[in-house]
Design a protein around this motif. Structure first.
Motif, short mmCIF file in Angstrom:
data_model
loop_
_atom_site.label_atom_id
_atom_site.label_comp_id
_atom_site.label_asym_id
_atom_site.label_seq_id
_atom_site.Cartn_x
_atom_site.Cartn_y
_atom_site.Cartn_z
N THR A 38 7.97 -13.63 30.82
CA THR A 38 6.53 -14.26 31.06
C THR A 38 6.56 -14.78 32.49
N GLY A 39 7.34 -15.00 33.32
CA GLY A 39 7.40 -15.65 34.43
C GLY A 39 7.81 -17.17 34.44
N ASP A 40 7.66 -17.62 33.19
CA ASP A 40 8.08 -19.11 33.10
C ASP A 40 9.33 -18.90 32.24
N GLY A 41 9.79 -18.12 31.43
CA GLY A 41 10.78 -17.80 30.88
C GLY A 41 11.17 -16.35 30.20
N ALA A 42 12.01 -16.09 29.68
CA ALA A 42 12.54 -14.91 29.26
C ALA A 42 12.77 -14.64 27.76
N ALA A 43 12.82 -13.72 27.20
CA ALA A 43 13.38 -13.58 25.72
C ALA A 43 14.02 -12.08 25.72
N GLU A 44 15.10 -11.85 25.30
CA GLU A 44 15.69 -10.60 25.14
C GLU A 44 15.60 -10.15 23.29
N PHE A 45 15.26 -8.98 23.32
CA PHE A 45 15.11 -8.37 21.95
C PHE A 45 16.37 -7.35 21.89
N GLU A 46 17.25 -7.19 21.29
CA GLU A 46 18.26 -6.04 21.18
C GLU A 46 18.87 -5.88 19.69
N GLY A 47 19.32 -4.66 19.75
CA GLY A 47 19.81 -4.33 18.41
C GLY A 47 19.78 -3.00 18.21
N ASP A 48 19.60 -2.81 16.72
CA ASP A 48 19.49 -1.36 16.29
C ASP A 48 17.85 -1.28 15.82
N ARG A 49 17.79 -0.44 14.59
CA ARG A 49 16.23 -0.66 13.93
C ARG A 49 15.71 -1.86 13.78
N ALA A 50 16.49 -2.75 13.16
CA ALA A 50 16.32 -4.04 12.76
C ALA A 50 15.53 -4.79 13.72
N GLY A 51 16.62 -4.75 15.23
CA GLY A 51 16.12 -5.48 16.51
C GLY A 51 14.75 -5.06 16.95
N LEU A 52 14.43 -3.61 16.54
CA LEU A 52 13.06 -3.10 16.90
C LEU A 52 12.08 -3.91 15.96
N GLU A 53 12.36 -3.63 14.94
CA GLU A 53 11.41 -4.37 13.78
C GLU A 53 10.92 -5.77 14.23
N VAL A 54 12.08 -6.66 14.69
CA VAL A 54 11.81 -8.00 15.15
C VAL A 54 10.88 -8.02 16.23
N TYR A 55 11.14 -7.28 17.06
CA TYR A 55 10.29 -7.13 18.40
C TYR A 55 8.83 -6.67 17.92
N LEU A 56 9.01 -5.66 17.03
CA LEU A 56 7.41 -5.13 16.78
C LEU A 56 6.49 -6.66 15.83
N ALA A 57 7.43 -7.27 14.97
CA ALA A 57 6.96 -8.16 14.30
C ALA A 57 6.15 -9.47 15.04
N GLN A 58 6.84 -9.88 16.13
CA GLN A 58 6.25 -10.80 17.11
C GLN A 58 4.96 -10.44 17.98
N ARG A 59 4.87 -9.09 18.15
CA ARG A 59 3.94 -8.58 19.11
C ARG A 59 2.52 -8.94 18.78
N GLU A 60 1.42 -8.86 19.66
CA GLU A 60 0.14 -9.19 19.48
C GLU A 60 -0.27 -7.92 19.60
N VAL A 61 -0.83 -7.24 18.34
CA VAL A 61 -1.23 -5.94 18.13
C VAL A 61 -2.32 -5.70 18.69
N SER A 62 -2.60 -4.37 19.47
CA SER A 62 -3.65 -3.94 20.32
C SER A 62 -4.14 -4.97 21.25
N VAL A 63 -3.48 -5.93 21.82
CA VAL A 63 -3.96 -6.88 22.67
C VAL A 63 -3.54 -6.29 24.11
#
Length: 122
Positions: A38-63
């Motif tokens: 974000t410029g002020d910090g960073a996060a890494e999402f990693e893994g397999d299908r479950a990791g992608l599901e975690v990433y999808l769950a925290q996203r702002e949908v259609s923003v």
């Protein structure tokens, strides 16, 4: 852009109201790493299908929307450079690399890096 059809479709799905549909485009042995700054910090999402599901769950949908600026396909790998925009305004640059199945239908490996610190359009 026809040189990276899978990644183009991937980001169109991510920008939709149903981004979870990308789960239909990954293999059983899928692996990912998304480094999200974000410029002020960073996060890494990693893994397999479950990791992608975690990433999808925290996203702002259609923003945020993804805009591919350039791309290339080399030996079963698609690579794109783009930017995300919020309400049409630049938010961050990103690059994505996807290793595809032989038929080009699904993603086996996905690496995405995002940062607001470098802009390729000005």
């Amino acid at each position: 852009m026809t040189t990276t059809p899978l990644l183009q479709a991937w980001f169109e799905i991510m920008d939709s109201t149903t981004p979870e549909r990308v789960l239909d485009r990954i293999t059983d042995d899928f692996r990912l790493s998304i480094l999200f700054s974000t410029g002020d910090g960073a996060a890494e999402f990693e893994g397999d299908r479950a990791g992608l599901e975690v990433y999808l769950a925290q996203r702002e949908v259609s923003v945020l929307t993804h805009h591919i600026l350039s791309g290339a396909a080399v030996d079963g790998t698609e690579i794109v450079l783009g930017e995300t925009r919020r309400d049409g305004a630049f938010e961050a640059s990103f690059n994505a690399s996807a290793q595809l199945t032989e038929d080009g239908a699904k993603v086996r490996r996905l690496l995405i890096c995002r940062s607001p610190r470098v802009r390729f359009t000005d």
